[in-house]
Design an enzyme around this catalytic site. Structure first.
Site, mmCIF file in Angstrom:
data_model
loop_
_atom_site.group_PDB
_atom_site.id
_atom_site.type_symbol
_atom_site.label_atom_id
_atom_site.label_comp_id
_atom_site.label_asym_id
_atom_site.label_seq_id
_atom_site.Cartn_x
_atom_site.Cartn_y
_atom_site.Cartn_z
ATOM 1 C CE LYS A 192 67.524 33.735 99.791
ATOM 2 N NZ LYS A 192 67.341 34.667 98.685
ATOM 3 N NE ARG A 245 73.590 34.420 95.246
ATOM 4 C CZ ARG A 245 72.377 34.412 94.707
ATOM 5 N NH1 ARG A 245 71.424 35.192 95.182
ATOM 6 N NH2 ARG A 245 72.105 33.643 93.692
ATOM 7 N NE ARG A 257 60.728 20.602 90.203
ATOM 8 C CZ ARG A 257 60.895 21.849 89.807
ATOM 9 N NH1 ARG A 257 59.852 22.609 89.569
ATOM 10 N NH2 ARG A 257 62.095 22.339 89.674
ATOM 11 N NE ARG A 273 63.439 21.164 85.787
ATOM 12 C CZ ARG A 273 63.119 22.370 86.183
ATOM 13 N NH1 ARG A 273 61.907 22.811 86.025
ATOM 14 N NH2 ARG A 273 64.001 23.157 86.743
ATOM 15 N NE ARG A 291 70.411 24.564 92.167
ATOM 16 C CZ ARG A 291 69.135 24.744 92.544
ATOM 17 N NH1 ARG A 291 68.709 25.942 92.847
ATOM 18 N NH2 ARG A 291 68.317 23.733 92.602
HETATM 19 P P1 AMP Z 1 68.262 34.104 92.412
HETATM 20 O O1 AMP Z 1 66.906 34.442 91.913
HETATM 21 O O2 AMP Z 1 68.629 34.799 93.683
HETATM 22 O O3 AMP Z 1 68.557 32.638 92.452
HETATM 23 O O4 AMP Z 1 69.273 34.695 91.326
HETATM 24 C C1 AMP Z 1 69.268 34.237 90.017
HETATM 25 C C2 AMP Z 1 70.606 34.492 89.369
HETATM 26 O O5 AMP Z 1 70.887 35.894 89.377
HETATM 27 C C3 AMP Z 1 71.813 33.868 90.061
HETATM 28 O O6 AMP Z 1 72.030 32.583 89.647
HETATM 29 C C4 AMP Z 1 72.934 34.778 89.598
HETATM 30 O O7 AMP Z 1 73.307 34.502 88.267
HETATM 31 C C5 AMP Z 1 72.257 36.130 89.601
HETATM 32 N N1 AMP Z 1 72.410 36.834 90.892
HETATM 33 C C6 AMP Z 1 71.436 37.087 91.816
HETATM 34 N N2 AMP Z 1 71.908 37.768 92.854
HETATM 35 C C7 AMP Z 1 73.219 37.971 92.610
HETATM 36 C C8 AMP Z 1 74.274 38.605 93.313
HETATM 37 N N3 AMP Z 1 74.071 39.207 94.515
HETATM 38 N N4 AMP Z 1 75.503 38.617 92.750
HETATM 39 C C9 AMP Z 1 75.725 38.053 91.557
HETATM 40 N N5 AMP Z 1 74.788 37.410 90.844
HETATM 41 C C10 AMP Z 1 73.540 37.367 91.347
#
Ligand code: AMP
Length: 230
Positions: free
Chosen positions: A20, A97, A131, A164, A175
């Site tokens: 993505k 999300r 990794r 890791r 995940r």
């Molecule tokens: P990402 O960079 O998209 O993996 O986002 C990093 C972290 O930000 C995620 O693990 C969530 O804790 C939070 N996060 C990002 N987007 C959202 C969303 N739409 N709703 C809730 N938490 C989010």
């Protein structure tokens, strides 16, 4: 393109490891739209300590632990940011999300298209668990692109490599499952609205031309900047 030409309101969805990030950056390279990543937005606000209400400011752990930020906080932050971008076409990445986020977004904007990257679970798992590191030196290997000479052994020190916690299969599977559970209702929601465009494949370079061709059908809603080459 007349004054009445509408701007493109797009969302991109895809599991961690689906490509993505790469596809998003190619889209912004080739098409004139603003890319808004919820992860970047959150990290930025955490750093500046703004907008996100006090209880969540300290909670960088929310992000660190991969737990979702509460819907009202996330939605408030995203919609606040989008108010500055009304005159642009945009591509949302990481937001919405959850179903409540999608519904809140819908009340504010009409979403034209949702690009969904559909990469087989096993392929993603392989990518995310590829990794391996040598803890003493910090040397990083990738089983697919940059493997060590001997399996599981550092080239220089001859010592064992480790993964890791984040890169271990059980963590990765957790995940990915969590992503699937969270986003399935969102995908169904957009499917019902008739705006979901799913692109399936195992390699980003093979998926990309289809995404590109699809977005070209949206020109001049968005302006094109360059040719298909990544
Ligand atoms: P990402 O960079 O998209 O993996 O986002 C990093 C972290 O930000 C995620 O693990 C969530 O804790 C939070 N996060 C990002 N987007 C959202 C969303 N739409 N709703 C809730 N938490 C989010």
């Amino acid at each position: 393109m007349g004054a009445s030409a509408r701007l493109l309101r797009a969302v991109i969805m895809g599991a961690p490891g689906s490509g993505k990030g790469t596809v998003s950056s190619r889209i912004t390279k080739h098409f004139a739209l603003k890319h808004l990543s919820s992860g970047d937005l959150l990290r930025d606000n955490m750093l500046r300590g703004t907008v996100v209400p006090a209880p969540f400011v300290e909670k960088t752990t929310f992000i660190d632990q991969g737990k979702l930020i509460p819907d009202d906080v996330m939605t408030g932050l995203a919609l606040h940011e989008l108010r500055n971008l009304t005159q642009y076409s945009w591509l949302l990445d990481g937001f919405p999300r959850t179903l409540p986020q999608a519904e809140a977004l819908d009340r504010a904007y009409q979403i034209d298209t949702v690009i969904n990257l559909n990469v087989p679970f096993e392929v993603i798992k392989q990518r995310l668990t590829a990794r391996w590191i040598h803890p003493a030196s910090g040397r990083v290997y990738n089983i697919e692109f940059n493997p060590p000479k001997a399996v599981g052994i550092d080239d220089l020190a001859g010592e064992p490599l480790i993964q890791r916690d984040d890169d271990k299969p059980e963590t990765v599977v957790k995940r990915l499952k969590a992503y699937e559970v969270q986003t399935q209702p969102v995908l169904e929601y957009y499917q019902k609205k008739g705006v979901l465009e799913t692109f399936s494949g195992t390699e980003t370079d093979k998926i990309w031309p289809y995404v590109y061709a699809f977005l070209q059908t949206k020109v001049p809603q968005i302006n094109q900047k360059a040719s298909v080459t990544p």
